[in-house]
Write a protein that holds these residues in place. Structure first.
Motif, short mmCIF file in Angstrom:
data_model
loop_
_atom_site.label_atom_id
_atom_site.label_comp_id
_atom_site.label_asym_id
_atom_site.label_seq_id
_atom_site.Cartn_x
_atom_site.Cartn_y
_atom_site.Cartn_z
N ASP A 159 14.39 50.52 -6.12
CA ASP A 159 13.26 49.93 -5.39
C ASP A 159 12.65 50.93 -4.41
O ASP A 159 13.36 51.69 -3.75
CB ASP A 159 13.70 48.69 -4.61
N THR A 163 7.61 48.46 -4.79
CA THR A 163 8.19 47.45 -5.68
C THR A 163 8.77 46.28 -4.90
O THR A 163 8.69 45.13 -5.33
CB THR A 163 9.28 48.07 -6.57
N LEU A 164 9.32 46.58 -3.72
CA LEU A 164 9.89 45.50 -2.92
C LEU A 164 8.81 44.61 -2.32
O LEU A 164 8.98 43.39 -2.23
CB LEU A 164 10.79 46.07 -1.82
N LYS A 167 8.01 42.09 -4.98
CA LYS A 167 9.04 41.06 -5.07
C LYS A 167 8.94 40.08 -3.90
O LYS A 167 9.07 38.86 -4.07
CB LYS A 167 10.43 41.70 -5.06
#
Length: 316
Positions: A159, A163-164, A167
């Motif tokens: 990550d 990308t986090l 999410k």
């Protein structure tokens, strides 16, 4: 039921979409003013503004939410509930007191840990393996309000902040959808935070972006991941900024010998087809994607084929 939504970046768009998909009466959206973007400094709307305009929702863009004019403009919509997600300004008590059902915030950490403006980046930089979203009532303090609900989000070694963020945006939308019926009924049993367990996640500064090669390989790896894709980390080469956008995952079985063992942290040990191998405080890392001053980002394997950098160069 009138709802005002306050948010600015992509992170907040999913939550706004939940309110729209659930058929809520979103009477207005409050977001940051348009800002110049890119080399040509084109005035660009925030992602939340773009989503609101697409759905025909009135948009307010106050320079300062504390200004009486800004408060009056929002009050004219008479919201019953205010939902915020990464708005980017601290709300005054006059705004918090407007809606009869309160102001709720979708915060990007498991409170009371990581209060502040950069919880997602700081979690990665600090090597956390789990973070999450807290839906909370807003109070006058910084992220100190009572907690309504939480949802955990795992952090993998692969990550980055980018990308986090994606999410966490999905998780924020999920928790809002789950709790929306109770919020609208005013039947929420919120839990006070334990201030003794709180930690702070301040916005990142230029100092946070500079790589200290005396740190461990794992610390440096986490630092770069936490800065991508927004700024990247940087060191110095020939007195100029040399950015690092990606480095190898630290190996757990590296044994340094000979000259490598005695080398100063920051020393270039090898220029290989895989990238630039650099001595760290405890072992080595390989720089995979870099950006010399005045150049575009490129793979380090391409950079080493034509560079004047040599083994023994000390970065930083």
């Amino acid at each position: 039921m009138k709802i005002a939504f306050m948010g600015t970046p992509d992170f907040a768009v999913h939550s706004l979409n939940v309110l729209i998909e659930e058929g809520m009466n979103v009477v207005c959206v409050v977001t940051q003013p348009d800002r110049p973007q890119g080399r040509k400094k084109v005035l660009t709307p925030t992602p939340v503004k773009a989503a609101a305009v697409e759905h025909g929702i009135p948009v307010l863009q106050p320079q300062r939410m504390r200004n009486p004019e800004s408060i009056a403009e929002l009050a004219a919509y008479e919201p019953d509930l205010i939902v915020t997600a990464a708005f980017g300004q601290i709300l005054p008590k006059a705004v918090l007191d407007l809606p009869r059902l309160g102001c709720v915030n979708i915060h990007g950490s498991l409170l009371p840990k990581y209060r502040g403006g950069a919880p997602i980046q700081r979690c990665i930089i600090n090597g956390e393996t789990v973070t999450g979203i807290t839906l909370m009532y807003m109070a006058e303090g910084l992220d100190t309000g009572d907690m309504i609900s939480k949802i955990e989000v795992p952090i993998t070694d692969e990550d980055t902040s980018g990308t986090l963020f994606a999410k966490m945006s999905e998780a924020g939308a999920t928790i809002l959808r789950q709790e929306l019926p109770r919020l609208l009924e005013g039947k929420v049993d919120a839990e006070p935070q334990n201030d003794d367990e709180s930690t702070y996640a301040p916005n990142l500064t230029r100092e946070d972006e500079q790589l200290d090669w005396s740190k461990t390989s794992r610390e440096l790896y986490n630092q770069v991941r936490g800065l991508v894709p927004f700024s990247g980390g940087f060191t110095l080469w020939n007195g100029e900024v040399f950015k690092v956008w990606k480095m190898s995952k630290p190996a757990t079985d590296v044994t340094l010998t000979g000259a490598a063992l005695d080398a100063k942290p920051g020393t270039v040990l090898d220029l290989s087809p895989e990238g630039i191998v650099v001595r760290t405080g405890d072992s080595t890392v390989t720089l995979i994607e870099i950006q010399p001053a005045g150049k575009k980002a490129l793979k380090a394997s391409e950079f080493v084929r034509g560079t004047s950098m040599t083994k023994g160069t000390v970065l930083g």
